[in-house]
Scaffold this motif. Sequence first.
Motif: not given
Length: 156
Positions: A95-96, A99, A102-105
């Motif tokens: 998840q980090e 972030d 600039g995307s999703v997990r």
Amino acid sequence: MEFDYVVIGGGSAGCVLASRLSEDAAVSVCLIEAGPSDKSVLIHCPAGLAVLAKNGVANWAFATVPQRVARHLLEIAAREQEAEGGTLVARVSQQELADLAGSVREVVARALRELRDEGIVRVSRSGISVLDASALAAHAWPREISASRDVPASPM
């Protein structure tokens, strides 16, 4: 103002597209260009375009999510290696990393799976180990650029 079509980028393809669309008098077209003027001889010389594409002067060089993931992994792992010494390990969650990229997990997880399947990284609960920094750099930057970058050596 309202337009029927908005074309982003006044390069070769953008200009041709805008020109073709504007052949219909009933259609309004807006062409947006953010780059500098095209005074360079390299822009007007066909062989010069290859030079410009490599050096980034006339190329925005947007990165894909997998490229951004690879870049962030290299940066984080190199920074942590300097602080701790030893192997290249990025202590970061998916998840980090998402972030940062600039995307999703889920998209980052897919990129990490591909890197893992190629033997470039190993993902564990303690972090993401970089097994082959050179291969990761090749994923991070185009071939002609990665050869000129300082890439952390793979610890073996």
